[in-house]
Scaffold this active site. Structure first.
Site, PDB file in Angstrom:
ATOM      1  N   LYS A  53     -19.194  12.139 -12.538  1.00 14.40           N
ATOM      2  CA  LYS A  53     -19.433  11.155 -11.346  1.00 14.40           C
ATOM      3  C   LYS A  53     -20.802  11.226 -10.929  1.00 14.40           C
ATOM      4  O   LYS A  53     -21.644  10.314 -10.413  1.00 14.40           O
ATOM      5  CB  LYS A  53     -18.185  11.552 -10.458  1.00 14.40           C
ATOM      6  N   GLN A  97     -11.826  16.574  -5.538  1.00  8.16           N
ATOM      7  CA  GLN A  97     -11.498  16.711  -6.855  1.00  8.16           C
ATOM      8  C   GLN A  97     -10.384  17.316  -6.941  1.00  8.16           C
ATOM      9  O   GLN A  97     -10.081  18.526  -6.449  1.00  8.16           O
ATOM     10  CB  GLN A  97     -12.728  17.165  -7.726  1.00  8.16           C
ATOM     11  N   ASP A 120     -11.497   7.416  -2.897  1.00  9.55           N
ATOM     12  CA  ASP A 120     -10.484   7.416  -3.722  1.00  9.55           C
ATOM     13  C   ASP A 120      -9.491   6.455  -3.222  1.00  9.55           C
ATOM     14  O   ASP A 120      -8.306   6.070  -4.196  1.00  9.55           O
ATOM     15  CB  ASP A 120     -10.072   8.658  -3.781  1.00  9.55           C
TER      16      ASP A 120
END
Ligand code: NDP
Length: 287
Positions: A53, A97, A120
Site C-alpha cells: 500500500k 491493518q 477503508d
C-alpha cells in the site's frame, strides 16, 4: 462461448493514472494527500500488505505516513495513536491493518478512526451513509467491482445481480452500492450466504454474479446463465503459493459473457480504490 476477460490489472493502472493526475492538481493547490497505515506487531503477511500500500501511495504522489506499534501495545495506546493521526492535518486517510494481535479489539480500533479519514469505509458512519443512499467513503473492494463493471460497459441499471457472500467488507456494501439509485447502479440485488437454499437457483437467474466467499468452486458453470458477467472476489492459495478464486474459472469462462481472473481481476482494483478514497478524503478535508 469464451468469456471476455475483465482485466483488473489494466483497469487499476488506468485508475492509478487518474488518481496521480488528480493528486498532482491538489498538490499544486497546496494539499498533498497522506495515508497512514497503522501496523501493530510483526505479522509478516500484514507487513507485506502495508509495504504494498505504501508503494502504491508513493507511485501516485500520496505521502505514506506509516504508524508502527509493538505487538504488546494495549488498546488505550492504540487508540491514542489513532487519535494523534485523526488530529494530524497531514494525514488524509487512516487504515488499521488487520488482523490485530488477539488481545486487541479491531472493531473498537476501526470505530476510533475519524469517519472523514476512514478510507477503508468500515466506520459505522460511512457504512450508514452508504445504507442511507448518501455514500462518502465506500470500502475499496466493492468500489473496485463497480468500476470494473462500468469500465467494461456492463449494464448494471436494471440488471439482476446475485452476490454470494454477505461480509461487512465485501458482500453487504457491494449490495448497497449496486442497488443505489444512480449511475453505475440501480440494479436489483440478491445477497446469498450459507443460509441460502438452492444457491444455483438464484445465481442462474443473474445477469451479474459476484462470488465473495473464500470458498473454492462456490460458482461452477452450471450455476451461471449463458452470457452473464462474473466477478470473482475470492482469494485462495494453492500449496505452491499460486492464487485462485471462488469461481471455477476454466469451466465458467466457457459459459459467461465476461469474467474476472484471479489473480489480475478484483485484487488490483482494491488497491487502486484505496488510493482513490485517500484522494477523496483529502479533497473533502480541504473543502
Ligand atoms: P468472509 O469470510 O467474511 O465472508 C464470506 C461470506 O461468504 C459469508 O457471508 C459466508 O456466509 C459466505 N459463504 C461462505 N461459503 C459459502 C457457500 N458455500 N455458499 C454461500 N455463501 C457462502 O469473507 P470476505 O467477504 O472478507 O472475503 C471473501 C473472499 O474474498 C476471501 O477469499 C477473501 O480473501 C477475498 N477478498 C478479496 C479481496 C480482493 O481485493 N480481491 C478483498 C477482500 C476479500 P455466512 O455469512 O452465512 O457465513
Amino acid at each position: 462461448m469464451t468469456a471476455r476477460i475483465i482485466d483488473g490489472k489494466a483497469t487499476a493502472a488506468a485508475q492509478r493514472e487518474r488518481v496521480a493526475a488528480e493528486v498532482a492538481e491538489l498538490a499544486d493547490a497546496g494539499v498533498v494527500p497522506g495515508l497512514a497505515a497503522v501496523l501493530v506487531g510483526d505479522d509478516p503477511a500484514s507487513a507485506v500488505y502495508v509495504a504494498g500500500k505504501e508503494r502504491d501511495c508513493e507511485a501516485v504522489g500520496i505521502r505514506s505516513l506509516g504508524a508502527r506499534l509493538p505487538a504488546d501495545v494495549d488498546q488505550a495506546t492504540l487508540h491514542a495513536e489513532i487519535d494523534r493521526l485523526n488530529a494530524d492535518p497531514d494525514v488524509s486517510g487512516i487504515i488499521v491493518q488487520l488482523p490485530l494481535p488477539a488481545h486487541l479489539d479491531p472493531v473498537a480500533a476501526q470505530e476510533r478512526v475519524d469517519p472523514a479519514k476512514d478510507v477503508d469505509g468500515l466506520h459505522p458512519v460511512n457504512a450508514g451513509r452508504l445504507l442511507r443512499g448518501d455514500p462518502f467513503l465506500v470500502p475499496a473492494t466493492p468500489l473496485g467491482c463497480q468500476v470494473l463493471l462500468t469500465t467494461y460497459g456492463v449494464t448494471v441499471a436494471g440488471a439482476s445481480v446475485v452476490i454470494v457472500g454477505r461480509s461487512q467488507l465485501v458482500g453487504r456494501p457491494l449490495a448497497m452500492l449496486l442497488s443505489l439509485k444512480g449511475a453505475g447502479a440501480n440494479a436489483t440485488v440478491t445477497v446469498c450466504h450459507t443460509g441460502t437454499r438452492d444457491l444455483a437457483s438464484h445465481t442462474r437467474t443473474a445477469d451479474i454474479v459476484v462470488a465473495a466467499t473464500g470458498v473454492p468452486h462456490t460458482v461452477t458453470a452450471d450455476m451461471v446463465k449463458p452470457g452473464a458477467t462474473v466477478l470473482d472476489v475470492g482469494i485462495n492459495r494453492r500449496d505452491d503459493g499460486t492464487l485462485f478464486g471462488d469461481v471455477d474459472f476454466a469451466e465458467v469462462s466457457q459459459v459467461a459473457g465476461a469474467i474476472t481472473p484471479v489473480p489480475g481481476g478484483v485484487g488490483p482494483m482494491t488497491r487502486a480504490m484505496l488510493l482513490h478514497n485517500t484522494l477523496l478524503a483529502a479533497r473533502s478535508q480541504r473543502a
